[in-house]
Write a protein that holds these residues in place. Structure first.
Motif, mmCIF file in Angstrom:
data_model
loop_
_atom_site.group_PDB
_atom_site.id
_atom_site.type_symbol
_atom_site.label_atom_id
_atom_site.label_comp_id
_atom_site.label_asym_id
_atom_site.label_seq_id
_atom_site.Cartn_x
_atom_site.Cartn_y
_atom_site.Cartn_z
ATOM 1 N N PRO A 161 14.470 61.677 104.784
ATOM 2 C CA PRO A 161 13.193 60.958 104.713
ATOM 3 C C PRO A 161 12.376 61.420 103.525
ATOM 4 C CG PRO A 161 13.158 62.595 106.472
ATOM 5 C CD PRO A 161 14.565 62.556 105.962
ATOM 6 N N ASP A 162 11.494 60.529 103.048
ATOM 7 C CA ASP A 162 10.664 60.899 101.914
ATOM 8 C C ASP A 162 9.513 61.778 102.380
ATOM 9 O OD1 ASP A 162 8.948 59.190 103.171
ATOM 10 O OD2 ASP A 162 8.560 57.917 101.440
ATOM 11 N N ALA A 163 8.593 62.085 101.454
ATOM 12 C CA ALA A 163 7.504 63.017 101.767
ATOM 13 C C ALA A 163 6.582 62.494 102.853
ATOM 14 C CB ALA A 163 6.711 63.315 100.495
ATOM 15 N N ARG A 164 6.584 61.196 103.076
ATOM 16 C CA ARG A 164 5.709 60.620 104.101
ATOM 17 C C ARG A 164 6.473 60.307 105.375
ATOM 18 N NH1 ARG A 164 2.451 56.038 100.812
ATOM 19 N NH2 ARG A 164 1.085 56.084 102.637
ATOM 20 N N GLY A 165 7.703 60.791 105.463
ATOM 21 C CA GLY A 165 8.458 60.641 106.703
ATOM 22 C C GLY A 165 9.090 59.286 106.887
ATOM 23 N N ARG A 166 9.345 58.542 105.809
ATOM 24 C CA ARG A 166 9.912 57.204 105.930
ATOM 25 C C ARG A 166 11.403 57.235 105.637
ATOM 26 N NH1 ARG A 166 5.999 54.174 101.878
ATOM 27 N NH2 ARG A 166 6.685 55.988 100.689
ATOM 28 N N SER A 167 12.167 56.492 106.448
ATOM 29 C CA SER A 167 13.600 56.359 106.262
ATOM 30 C C SER A 167 13.993 54.979 106.764
ATOM 31 C CB SER A 167 14.343 57.471 107.029
ATOM 32 O OG SER A 167 14.019 57.396 108.412
ATOM 33 N N VAL A 168 15.303 54.724 106.847
ATOM 34 C CA VAL A 168 15.765 53.459 107.417
ATOM 35 C C VAL A 168 16.950 53.727 108.321
ATOM 36 C CG1 VAL A 168 14.985 52.000 105.501
ATOM 37 C CG2 VAL A 168 17.272 52.996 105.440
ATOM 38 N N VAL A 169 17.138 52.847 109.315
ATOM 39 C CA VAL A 169 18.335 52.850 110.145
ATOM 40 C C VAL A 169 18.879 51.424 110.183
ATOM 41 C CG1 VAL A 169 17.547 54.775 111.584
ATOM 42 C CG2 VAL A 169 17.057 52.433 112.283
ATOM 43 N N GLU A 170 20.121 51.305 110.631
ATOM 44 C CA GLU A 170 20.715 49.981 110.759
ATOM 45 C C GLU A 170 20.558 49.502 112.190
ATOM 46 O OE1 GLU A 170 24.891 47.642 109.838
ATOM 47 O OE2 GLU A 170 24.917 49.762 110.373
ATOM 48 N N LEU A 171 20.056 48.320 112.363
ATOM 49 C CA LEU A 171 19.887 47.723 113.686
ATOM 50 C C LEU A 171 20.524 46.340 113.670
ATOM 51 C CD1 LEU A 171 18.727 47.740 116.551
ATOM 52 C CD2 LEU A 171 16.573 46.891 115.615
ATOM 53 N N VAL A 220 -1.072 49.081 114.795
ATOM 54 C CA VAL A 220 0.304 48.724 114.463
ATOM 55 C C VAL A 220 0.385 48.057 113.095
ATOM 56 C CG1 VAL A 220 2.307 47.382 115.201
ATOM 57 C CG2 VAL A 220 0.913 48.556 116.895
ATOM 58 N N ASN A 221 -0.615 47.261 112.739
ATOM 59 C CA ASN A 221 -0.587 46.590 111.434
ATOM 60 C C ASN A 221 -0.645 47.598 110.285
ATOM 61 O OD1 ASN A 221 -0.564 43.726 112.147
ATOM 62 N ND2 ASN A 221 -2.548 44.144 113.072
ATOM 63 N N ALA A 222 -1.554 48.584 110.396
ATOM 64 C CA ALA A 222 -1.664 49.593 109.344
ATOM 65 C C ALA A 222 -0.414 50.455 109.278
ATOM 66 C CB ALA A 222 -2.894 50.462 109.583
ATOM 67 N N LEU A 223 0.148 50.792 110.433
ATOM 68 C CA LEU A 223 1.373 51.585 110.459
ATOM 69 C C LEU A 223 2.530 50.796 109.853
ATOM 70 C CD1 LEU A 223 2.045 54.433 111.472
ATOM 71 C CD2 LEU A 223 2.875 53.386 113.591
ATOM 72 N N GLY A 224 2.537 49.475 110.104
ATOM 73 C CA GLY A 224 3.582 48.628 109.535
ATOM 74 C C GLY A 224 3.517 48.572 108.019
ATOM 75 N N GLN A 225 2.306 48.626 107.468
ATOM 76 C CA GLN A 225 2.176 48.627 106.007
ATOM 77 C C GLN A 225 2.751 49.899 105.409
ATOM 78 O OE1 GLN A 225 -1.967 47.981 105.210
ATOM 79 N NE2 GLN A 225 -1.982 45.936 106.109
ATOM 80 N N LEU A 226 2.606 51.041 106.125
ATOM 81 C CA LEU A 226 3.204 52.283 105.654
ATOM 82 C C LEU A 226 4.725 52.195 105.676
ATOM 83 C CD1 LEU A 226 0.955 54.901 107.498
ATOM 84 C CD2 LEU A 226 0.879 54.299 105.088
ATOM 85 N N ALA A 227 5.254 51.570 106.724
ATOM 86 C CA ALA A 227 6.705 51.461 106.855
ATOM 87 C C ALA A 227 7.289 50.431 105.903
ATOM 88 C CB ALA A 227 7.065 51.099 108.298
ATOM 89 N N ALA A 228 6.498 49.419 105.530
ATOM 90 C CA ALA A 228 7.016 48.334 104.692
ATOM 91 C C ALA A 228 7.390 48.809 103.301
ATOM 92 C CB ALA A 228 6.000 47.204 104.600
ATOM 93 N N ASP A 229 6.704 49.831 102.787
ATOM 94 C CA ASP A 229 7.019 50.373 101.464
ATOM 95 C C ASP A 229 8.194 51.328 101.590
ATOM 96 O OD1 ASP A 229 4.848 48.993 100.495
ATOM 97 O OD2 ASP A 229 3.481 50.655 100.882
ATOM 98 N N ALA A 230 9.400 50.769 101.735
ATOM 99 C CA ALA A 230 10.582 51.601 101.961
ATOM 100 C C ALA A 230 10.854 52.473 100.752
ATOM 101 C CB ALA A 230 11.789 50.713 102.246
ATOM 102 N N PRO A 231 11.097 53.748 100.926
ATOM 103 C CA PRO A 231 11.344 54.647 99.802
ATOM 104 C C PRO A 231 12.630 54.298 99.084
ATOM 105 C CG PRO A 231 11.810 55.741 101.899
ATOM 106 C CD PRO A 231 11.179 54.429 102.232
ATOM 107 N N GLY A 232 12.615 54.356 97.752
ATOM 108 C CA GLY A 232 13.759 53.932 96.960
ATOM 109 C C GLY A 232 14.992 54.765 97.200
ATOM 110 N N ARG A 233 14.822 56.097 97.335
ATOM 111 C CA ARG A 233 16.002 56.936 97.469
ATOM 112 C C ARG A 233 16.695 56.732 98.812
ATOM 113 N NH1 ARG A 233 13.193 62.908 98.094
ATOM 114 N NH2 ARG A 233 11.881 62.429 99.897
#
Length: 693
Positions: free
Chosen positions: A558-568, A649-662
């Motif tokens: 995960p990046d510095a803000r704790g963002r990652s991705v999983v496959e669903l 949830v909307n504000a949290l979704g905006q944080l998640a929407a900017d998926a980290p490039g790495r």
């Protein structure tokens, strides 16, 4: 002549009720008239319009508001000419009636402070409006009527006087309801001459057994007047449900022998039905809802203690109490819900007048007006909506010639819509105008130093510049725009309601502004989760499903803000790690869960340690110290006394929407299992092995 103290008490107690009901009639008048413009031959609309003016006039007479009565009479006369087909409804006549309705509103509002001196200019404008109303209806000005001194002139100017026989028995609770039969008789004397007045004494008990708070009055009398039966009945508007009224109409005008009497026309109170209303002050309702919130918290604490005792009887009793509290909660909150269509309808007048001022032809479409919202939210969203509608009319929609040159219909279209969506209300303001010229916005941002010159942000960020304080692309200042004030206030007011506002635009095709607001500001169904020793709550309507996983199932680091991705199910799902995002000091567990949330068109996941199930959540506002905490909309007190933060949830979704490039380039492993959350009609508690505390 000084009024008796009892009359003054009656007026002081009931005048606020009259003002409130008169304002409702005035609002209805405006909406009916705007509908009548589209269907000028609709007799039902015209009759309803007349009744609005007639009700205000009749009720005002009871309170001695002569200015309201006198002016409304001219509006009523013009409406009567329309009903008789003597005058045709034209746009100019409709505008005149709208102006007349505005003046009635001003006069009714002035009744709140009868001692205030009236401005001479205001009085002059009203006299000019009266002259225009008289000219439109074909009536003679008052000065001309005063000069008429022959019997023929008098007979021509006035309707023939007729004798009506009235029989009215007031209910026992008339006095307790704040009504004064004497004031009603006084109003009738203003319509004509009251004679042959008799008071039946048979129903009056002996003095030693009489209840001084009960009414035993039963009057019979004759009324010589030129008024219609409807005008006479209007005198009894406030007591119709608590009196027996019998009106015997005349068969012809009075002559020297007197009028012949016909069979009585009995007017009975309206039958009781399910559409009855009772007025309750908003502060009282808010107090009940606040107490209900405390009851929910206390009930949660009692349920927790019952589970700790492990006594089945006590647990079942608490479950029954919890069900009853939930039913009371739902019923009480429903009392504050009102259709947003009532607010939308007010903009018909705004669109009509503003479009006319700008020389534009605009049709307003309203959809989803039956969608219900908390009344406090509806009241606070009205001003932001007003600004957005006026902006669409001024900036968005083009004049007819420009639209035709662009290959569009001459008439522009503005749409207001509302619908329920994932536990929120989604409101759209959409136009088919010129859209937003991104280069023009960017140039203005460069000029004002909002963006470094030469830097071109993404389209979404360029559009968001519209909401910056003082930003404006208008070439000149007008009555509607160009001063750089408004859109920043719109966003701030919407965010104060825990809402969000998003702008979408296609140049040359139009713009759409989307506002998302919570259904209520008091109590919600929540989904309680735990991360370490901290507790958080998601709005239950935003929860889609829950994924069970292990600590190493995220794609890459995960990046510095704790963002990652999983496959669903073959698609990438952005995931936010709350432990990293909010720097929570606790050890990472071996197993965790991902709660999948839906916010508008965005679906994302939130990594949590524990799933603690459904929780009735009483929303408490965050203090000023935490007001800027991103992703949070409020707090709640749990049954054990702990505080849980409620996610926006909307504000949290905006944080998640900017998926980290790495993370996007990493290999995504498969997700072990998916546990769907039950629907609202089922049990909301979600359990997973080892996830319950």
């Amino acid at each position: 002549m000084k009024q008796p103290a009892t009359d003054n008490d009656f007026i002081n107690e009931t005048l606020p009720i009259f003002i409130s009901e008169a304002q409702e009639q005035i609002e209805s008048f405006e909406q009916l008239l705007l509908q009548l413009e589209d269907a000028p031959q609709d007799r039902e609309l015209l009759d309803a319009l007349f009744r609005c003016a007639h009700t205000v006039k009749g009720s005002a007479g009871i309170f001695g508001l002569e200015a309201v009565v006198a002016f409304t009479h001219h509006v009523e006369t013009l409406l009567d000419r329309l009903r008789e087909g003597q005058v045709a409804l034209t746009p100019e006549l409709s505008t005149l009636l709208l102006q007349g309705n505005d003046e009635i509103r001003n006069l009714v509002n002035a009744a709140k402070d009868p001692g205030q001196d009236e401005d001479a200019v205001v009085a002059w404008n009203r006299d000019a409006l009266v002259t225009r109303l008289q000219a439109a209806s074909g009536s003679r000005p008052a000065s001309a009527a005063a000069k008429a001194d022959t019997p023929a002139d008098t007979a021509e100017a006035a309707s023939p006087t007729q004798r009506w026989q009235l029989n009215v028995r007031f209910g026992a609770d008339t006095f307790r309801n704040g009504m004064d039969p004497g004031a009603i008789l006084g109003y009738l004397r203003g319509l004509g001459t009251v004679s042959e007045l008799q008071c039946a004494s048979a129903a009056v008990p002996p003095l030693d057994r009489i209840d001084p708070e009960s009414c035993h009055l039963h009057f019979t009398f004759a009324l010589d007047t030129a008024a219609s039966q409807g005008e006479i009945e209007a005198a009894f508007t406030f007591v119709r449900d608590d009196c027996e009224l019998q009106i015997t109409p005349p068969t012809r005008a009075l002559d020297k022998q007197g009028a012949q009497r016909a069979a009585p026309a009995t007017s009975k109170p309206a039958a009781a039905d399910d559409n009855r209303y009772i007025r309750v002050h908003a502060d009282r309702l808010d107090a009940v809802i606040n107490l209900l919130g405390e009851l929910v918290i206390a009930g949660a604490g009692a349920a927790l203690m019952a589970r700790q005792t492990k006594q089945r009887g006590l647990i079942e009793a608490n479950l029954q109490m919890a069900r009853l509290i939930e039913e009371i909660r739902n019923g009480t909150l429903q009392l504050r819900m009102v259709p947003i269509g009532e607010t939308f309808s007010r903009f018909r007048r705004v669109v009509r007048d503003t479009a006319s001022e700008l020389g534009k032809d605009v049709a307003l479409d309203i959809t989803g007006g039956e969608t219900e919202m908390d009344k406090s939210v509806v009241e606070r969203i009205a001003d932001p909506l007003m600004h957005l509608v006026r902006n669409a009319l001024d900036h968005g929609l083009e004049p007819p010639a420009e639209r035709i040159a662009a290959g569009k219909p001459a008439q522009g279209r503005l749409t207001l819509s509302a619908r329920h969506e994932s536990g929120v209300i989604a409101i759209h303001i959409e136009d088919d105008g010129r859209g937003i010229h991104r280069q023009k916005v960017l140039q203005r941002a460069w000029d004002r130093g909002l963006v470094e010159r030469g830097v071109v942000p993404p389209d979404k960020d360029i559009l968001n510049l519209i909401f910056e304080a003082g930003f404006s692309t208008a070439e000149k200042v007008t009555n509607l725009s160009g001063r750089g004030v408004g859109m920043d206030v719109v966003r701030r007011n919407i965010q104060a309601l825990r809402g969000s506002v998003t702008l979408h635009s296609v140049e040359g095709q139009g713009s759409r502004i989307e506002i998302r607001l919570p259904l209520t500001l008091a109590i919600i169904d929540g989904f309680l989760i735990g991360v370490g020793n901290s507790r958080f709550i998601f709005p239950l309507d935003a929860v889609v499903e829950v994924i069970e996983s292990r600590a190493n199932t995220a794609a890459g680091e995960p990046d510095a803000r704790g963002r990652s991705v999983v496959e669903l199910r073959g698609q990438m799902l952005p995931v936010v790690n709350l432990r990293t995002l909010y720097a929570l000091e606790s050890a990472e567990p071996e197993r965790h869960s991902v709660v999948v949330l839906q916010a508008g068109g965005c679906r994302f996941g939130v990594r949590v340690d524990q799933l603690l199930g459904q929780h009735q959540t009483v929303i408490k506002p965050l203090g000023h110290l935490f007001g800027s905490l991103r992703g949070m909309s409020g707090s709640s007190i749990l049954g054990n006394g702990e505080v849980a933060l409620i996610f926006d949830v909307n504000a949290l979704g905006q944080l998640a929407a900017d998926a980290p490039g790495r993370v996007a380039a990493a290999t995504v492993p498969a997700v072990p299992a998916v546990t769907p959350v039950a629907t609202k009609n089922q049990n909301h508690a979600v359990t997973a092995e080892g996830s319950r505390s």
